[in-house]
Design a protein around this motif. Structure first.
Motif, mmCIF file in Angstrom:
data_model
loop_
_atom_site.group_PDB
_atom_site.id
_atom_site.type_symbol
_atom_site.label_atom_id
_atom_site.label_comp_id
_atom_site.label_asym_id
_atom_site.label_seq_id
_atom_site.Cartn_x
_atom_site.Cartn_y
_atom_site.Cartn_z
ATOM 1 N N UNK A 51 2.931 4.157 18.651
ATOM 2 C CA UNK A 51 2.135 4.613 17.514
ATOM 3 C C UNK A 51 3.082 5.232 16.496
ATOM 4 N N UNK A 52 3.265 4.580 15.361
ATOM 5 C CA UNK A 52 4.222 5.017 14.352
ATOM 6 C C UNK A 52 3.494 5.799 13.267
ATOM 7 N N UNK A 53 3.983 6.977 12.950
ATOM 8 C CA UNK A 53 3.381 7.791 11.905
ATOM 9 C C UNK A 53 3.448 7.053 10.562
ATOM 10 N N UNK A 54 2.347 6.971 9.826
ATOM 11 C CA UNK A 54 2.367 6.276 8.525
ATOM 12 C C UNK A 54 3.431 6.805 7.571
ATOM 13 N N UNK A 55 3.746 8.105 7.664
ATOM 14 C CA UNK A 55 4.793 8.648 6.805
ATOM 15 C C UNK A 55 6.146 8.031 7.149
ATOM 16 N N UNK A 56 6.396 7.821 8.444
ATOM 17 C CA UNK A 56 7.642 7.172 8.858
ATOM 18 C C UNK A 56 7.687 5.732 8.360
ATOM 19 N N UNK A 57 6.554 5.046 8.423
ATOM 20 C CA UNK A 57 6.504 3.659 7.947
ATOM 21 C C UNK A 57 6.818 3.596 6.463
ATOM 22 N N UNK A 58 6.296 4.558 5.702
ATOM 23 C CA UNK A 58 6.565 4.578 4.264
ATOM 24 C C UNK A 58 8.054 4.746 3.991
ATOM 25 N N UNK A 103 4.247 -3.191 -2.004
ATOM 26 C CA UNK A 103 3.624 -2.931 -0.716
ATOM 27 C C UNK A 103 2.564 -3.979 -0.446
ATOM 28 N N UNK A 104 2.512 -4.449 0.800
ATOM 29 C CA UNK A 104 1.472 -5.382 1.223
ATOM 30 C C UNK A 104 1.242 -5.194 2.714
ATOM 31 N N UNK A 105 0.096 -5.659 3.190
ATOM 32 C CA UNK A 105 -0.200 -5.539 4.613
ATOM 33 C C UNK A 105 0.777 -6.364 5.443
ATOM 34 N N UNK A 106 1.087 -7.552 4.987
ATOM 35 C CA UNK A 106 2.041 -8.399 5.703
ATOM 36 C C UNK A 106 3.430 -7.753 5.709
ATOM 37 N N UNK A 107 3.793 -7.127 4.577
ATOM 38 C CA UNK A 107 5.084 -6.439 4.520
ATOM 39 C C UNK A 107 5.143 -5.263 5.470
ATOM 40 N N UNK A 108 4.041 -4.519 5.591
ATOM 41 C CA UNK A 108 4.006 -3.395 6.519
ATOM 42 C C UNK A 108 4.092 -3.871 7.963
ATOM 43 N N UNK A 109 3.496 -5.024 8.272
ATOM 44 C CA UNK A 109 3.612 -5.580 9.613
ATOM 45 C C UNK A 109 5.064 -5.890 9.934
ATOM 46 N N UNK A 110 5.805 -6.407 8.949
ATOM 47 C CA UNK A 110 7.234 -6.688 9.147
ATOM 48 C C UNK A 110 8.011 -5.388 9.390
ATOM 49 N N UNK A 111 7.705 -4.360 8.611
ATOM 50 C CA UNK A 111 8.388 -3.076 8.775
ATOM 51 C C UNK A 111 8.125 -2.505 10.164
ATOM 52 N N UNK A 112 6.890 -2.584 10.623
ATOM 53 C CA UNK A 112 6.554 -2.067 11.952
ATOM 54 C C UNK A 112 7.290 -2.828 13.049
ATOM 55 N N UNK A 113 7.410 -4.132 12.883
ATOM 56 C CA UNK A 113 8.156 -4.927 13.865
ATOM 57 C C UNK A 113 9.625 -4.529 13.892
ATOM 58 N N UNK A 114 10.198 -4.266 12.724
ATOM 59 C CA UNK A 114 11.598 -3.852 12.658
ATOM 60 C C UNK A 114 11.803 -2.455 13.249
#
Length: 411
Positions: free
Chosen positions: A88-95, A107-118
């Motif tokens: 569970x990644x804090x949204x602030x960390x994702x930003x 920013x996009x949902x698909x882009x955020x999915x890529x960031x979470x995977x990385x």
């Protein structure tokens, strides 16, 4: 291994699967619910390496790390049940991570999915997996949180009631100390404005006090009657009638919340009493049933969730943070934390002052050094969390002498 980023929304999930080198394997948008989870399992199975075919299904699932911005809900529970490693990644960390991949601000949902995977591919060691708490602990956390939320809602309604009374009926604030008490609510419901309050008889006031199990009823009834009949500035009749309607509505809301808080408190006590660690928490000075349920529910009962006392303190928000640059060094309170747990530990520290001589001595030492009350309670809470962690790890029972023998306030 495979790494999956899951950017969730209310009705869909954008997911991206990458390999160990960061290469994109597949990107999809899946619906929320059973259909989406089923398709996610099929998607992962379809792109598993060929050498995983001989692995046990549980071992194969453990080779998949998933990053998502929440730790609750049926979707997350389904991922955990499948055996995936879920972070569970804090949204602030994702930003902040997003800025490493793009400086344009896009920013996009698909882009955020890529960031979470990385994140789970490169930096999973710096994030905590979703805790494997028991169903009993999760249920207790839910009812304890709702109970606390109802208490906060009651406080908000009480402040609104107080604000209204201050505008047209200040004598009520002088007469009543606790605007959530049952006798106060009964009297305000019967007489929500100065005119009707002045007509209350002593027997009516005494009856309300008696039903609330008050002491010295005759003396208090006489005092209340005198205060309610005292001269005061008045609003015009039309304005007073409007305020009286507001007071009546607020009184009904607070009375209803009182009933729900009491009812849910019994549910919290029932869940807490059936948990295997209940006696261990109740042995702590300052922890009762409700507060103990909050602390246990927020910490959870996964024995592997916190690697050391510092991790537990950081999660509770009791350990300070240091900002140092050059010759300048500042120690500050930690505000990025589990706020519900931080509130519970703060109350625990305050309550422990009466039940623990060691806690009292520790607090008094801090105060003697010039530490403020709130800061001293934070440091005391930090010590209490550390002692709790040590006992949970060793299985030892709480002992007042041993717990405080070698603890001294840090500078």
């Amino acid at each position: 291994m495979l790494f999956l980023g899951d950017d969730w929304a209310e009705d869909h999930h954008d997911v991206e699967l990458v390999d160990g080198n960061g290469g994109k394997v597949v990107r999809k948008r899946l619906p929320e619910g059973l259909e989406g989870v089923t398709r996610l399992h099929a998607l992962i199975a379809e792109h598993m390496p060929a050498d995983w075919a001989d692995l046990d299904p549980a071992d194969a699932a453990a080779q998949v790390r998933i990053g998502i911005e929440t730790d609750r809900g049926p979707w997350v529970q389904a991922l955990l049940a499948a055996g995936y490693q879920v972070y569970a990644i804090n949204p602030m960390s994702v930003a902040r991570y997003r800025e490493r991949h793009s400086t344009s601000g896009a920013k996009s949902d698909a882009g955020d999915a890529h960031v979470l995977a990385e994140i789970v591919r490169l930096d999973h060691a710096h994030h905590r997996p979703v805790a494997g708490d028991s169903a009993e602990a999760e249920a207790m956390k839910l009812v304890a949180r709702t109970h606390q939320t109802l208490i906060w809602d009651r406080s908000r309604q009480m402040l609104r009631l107080r604000s209204a009374l201050r505008e047209f009926f200040p004598a009520a604030l002088d007469a009543f100390d606790d605007l959530t008490a049952p006798d106060v609510l009964e009297l305000l419901g019967r007489a929500p404005d100065p005119t009707r309050a002045a007509r209350l008889s002593r027997s009516q006031i005494a009856a309300a006090l008696r039903r609330a199990n008050r002491r010295n009823i005759d003396t208090k009834a006489a005092d209340l009657q005198q205060r309610l009949r005292a001269g005061q500035l008045r609003q015009p009749d039309a304005v007073q009638a409007a305020y009286a309607a507001i007071v009546t509505a607020q009184v009904r809301l607070i009375a209803a919340l009182n009933a729900e808080v009491e009812q849910l408190g019994r549910v919290v006590a029932d869940h807490f009493g059936r948990h295997r660690d209940a006696d261990h928490y109740l042995s702590r000075p300052g922890l009762g049933v409700v507060l103990g349920a909050r602390v246990l529910g927020e910490f959870g009962d996964d024995p592997h969730r916190f690697t050391d006392a510092k991790a537990r303190k950081n999660y509770a928000g009791t350990s300070p943070i240091t900002r140092a640059s050059g010759t300048r060094k500042v120690v500050l309170a930690r505000y990025a934390r589990n706020r519900r747990l931080g509130d519970a530990v703060h109350q625990w520290a305050f309550c422990s002052l009466k039940g623990s001589p060691g806690a009292r001595a520790y607090y008094d030492t801090l105060r003697a050094r010039g530490t403020g009350h709130q800061a001293a309670l934070r440091q005391l809470g930090n010590r209490l969390v550390g002692i709790l962690h040590g006992c949970l790890k060793t299985g030892a029972a709480y002992d007042e002498t041993t717990a405080w023998a070698h603890l001294h306030p840090s500078s």
